[in-house]
Design a protein around this motif. Structure first.
Motif, short mmCIF file in Angstrom:
data_model
loop_
_atom_site.label_atom_id
_atom_site.label_comp_id
_atom_site.label_asym_id
_atom_site.label_seq_id
_atom_site.Cartn_x
_atom_site.Cartn_y
_atom_site.Cartn_z
N GLN A 289 0.84 -1.18 0.00
CA GLN A 289 0.00 0.00 0.00
C GLN A 289 0.88 1.24 0.00
O GLN A 289 1.89 1.30 0.69
CB GLN A 289 -0.91 0.00 1.22
N SER A 291 1.42 5.56 0.15
CA SER A 291 0.87 6.77 0.77
C SER A 291 1.04 8.00 -0.10
O SER A 291 0.36 9.01 0.11
CB SER A 291 1.52 7.02 2.14
N CYS A 301 6.75 1.55 -2.12
CA CYS A 301 5.63 1.43 -1.19
C CYS A 301 5.87 0.30 -0.20
O CYS A 301 6.46 -0.75 -0.54
CB CYS A 301 4.34 1.16 -1.96
N SER A 318 -9.05 0.16 1.13
CA SER A 318 -8.88 1.60 0.94
C SER A 318 -7.42 1.88 0.61
O SER A 318 -6.54 1.06 0.91
CB SER A 318 -9.30 2.37 2.20
N GLY A 319 -7.17 3.00 -0.04
CA GLY A 319 -5.80 3.42 -0.30
C GLY A 319 -5.34 3.18 -1.72
O GLY A 319 -6.09 2.75 -2.60
N TYR A 321 -2.38 1.39 -4.34
CA TYR A 321 -1.53 0.21 -4.43
C TYR A 321 -0.74 0.21 -5.73
O TYR A 321 -1.26 0.52 -6.80
CB TYR A 321 -2.37 -1.08 -4.36
#
Length: 331
Positions: A289, A291, A301, A318-319, A321
């Motif tokens: 994941q 940010s 990541c 969520s997020g 990738y």
């Protein structure tokens, strides 16, 4: 149960590793631009073209102009036509409300026989393919698409509500999948239903004139909204949106340049090719994941894992990738 999928192997014109601006808020496109159509060609477009107001009025007030074609295991080759406000067209068809309802929405200058419809279609699900009968958004410009795509999308949502009323088909058993402009279309369909559908998947959502458009795909359009970005549009030439816009955003190979590709059209199409492969194999995993967009670009990541694509209607996450793929099917 799952038949082998056929692919159109087409082609990248960016160097992987090109820095991505942090959280871009606006993309700038020239007025005259080239956009990929479902006919496999790049078309010269005028992003400031005058809209066809008569047609837009007709689309907006009459969702029955959309057509829906049902494919099931019993009729995997020849479709059945479903018509809004015509209960018999549904009750006399092979539609089974107990099975997941899958909507496939194609992109600009496409139809039910162009990709991704033939490839993503499977013989164990029902696919309804919407398009407008008079004109398939032949003027790709802000005024027409800003009005027509949401209008057609709302019509799809109204059709699904009618389907629910006639057969009891549950919204939490529906998956709306759209490619390019179709991604924004299915977003509006889910929005029409108050975000009740189980899942919305946007395949390289169209970028030109849509990156900050209020009618674009949103994370609230379904219970789970996923976007797969393969031709990021933060520079002139990208056909898709290059930033996160959903609950979960996947950036295969950084989201800009795809292995084996030499053109933007190939990068753009790779989104539905990857998705179709995951429907069969469920094998492409976002390993980490991310940010920030720079982490996606430089492949640095660190975080959780999540499978990209597939047909899981109970999927959550969520997020952003990053994942790396091969150049040939199944990638």
């Amino acid at each position: 149960m799952r038949a082998p999928l056929l692919f159109l192997l087409v082609a990248t014109a960016y160097v992987a590793g090109t820095p991505v601006p942090e959280e871009p808020t606006e993309y700038h496109y020239p007025r005259f631009y080239k956009m990929a159509g479902g006919d496999g060609e790049m078309h010269d477009i005028d992003l400031e073209a005058e809209p066809d107001h008569e047609l837009l009025d007709e689309v907006t007030r009459n969702p029955a102009n959309n057509q829906y074609f049902l494919y099931t295991r019993r009729n995997s080759i020849i479709s059945q036509t479903l018509v809004i406000n015509n209960a018999n067209s549904i009750l006399n068809s092979n539609f089974n409300a107990n099975n997941p309802t899958i909507i496939i929405a194609h992109g600009w200058l496409s139809n039910r026989n162009t990709e991704p419809n033939p490839t993503v279609r499977r013989d164990d699900i029902r696919c309804a393919v919407p398009y407008h009968t008079k004109r398939n958004i032949t003027r790709y410009a802000l005024p027409p698409t800003n009005l027509e795509v949401p209008a057609v999308g709302r019509g799809v949502g109204q059709f699904l509500r009618f389907l629910n009323q006639v057969t009891g088909a549950r919204f939490d058993n529906m998956h709306l999948v759209g490619f390019s402009l179709g991604a924004h279309l299915v977003g509006n369909a889910g929005r029409e239903l108050g975000g009740q559908v189980a899942r919305v998947t946007g395949l390289d959502p169209a970028g030109p004139m849509w990156s900050i458009n209020v009618n674009r795909l949103r994370p609230t359009d379904g219970r789970y909204v996923e976007a797969i970005h393969t031709d990021g549009g933060y520079t002139v030439g990208g056909l898709g949106i290059g930033s996160a816009i959903a609950n979960v955003d996947f950036f295969p190979n950084g989201g800009i340049s795809q292995p084996g590709c030499l053109t933007n059209m190939c990068n753009h199409n790779r989104a539905w090719e990857l998705f179709a492969a995951t429907v069969t194999y469920n094998h492409l995993v976002g390993q980490q994941q991310c940010s920030t967009n720079l982490q996606i670009t430089w492949n640095t990541c660190r975080g959780s894992r999540l499978n990209m694509g597939n047909d899981d209607l109970r999927k959550t996450g969520s997020g952003m990738y990053r994942l790396d793929t091969g150049r040939l099917y199944p990638y």
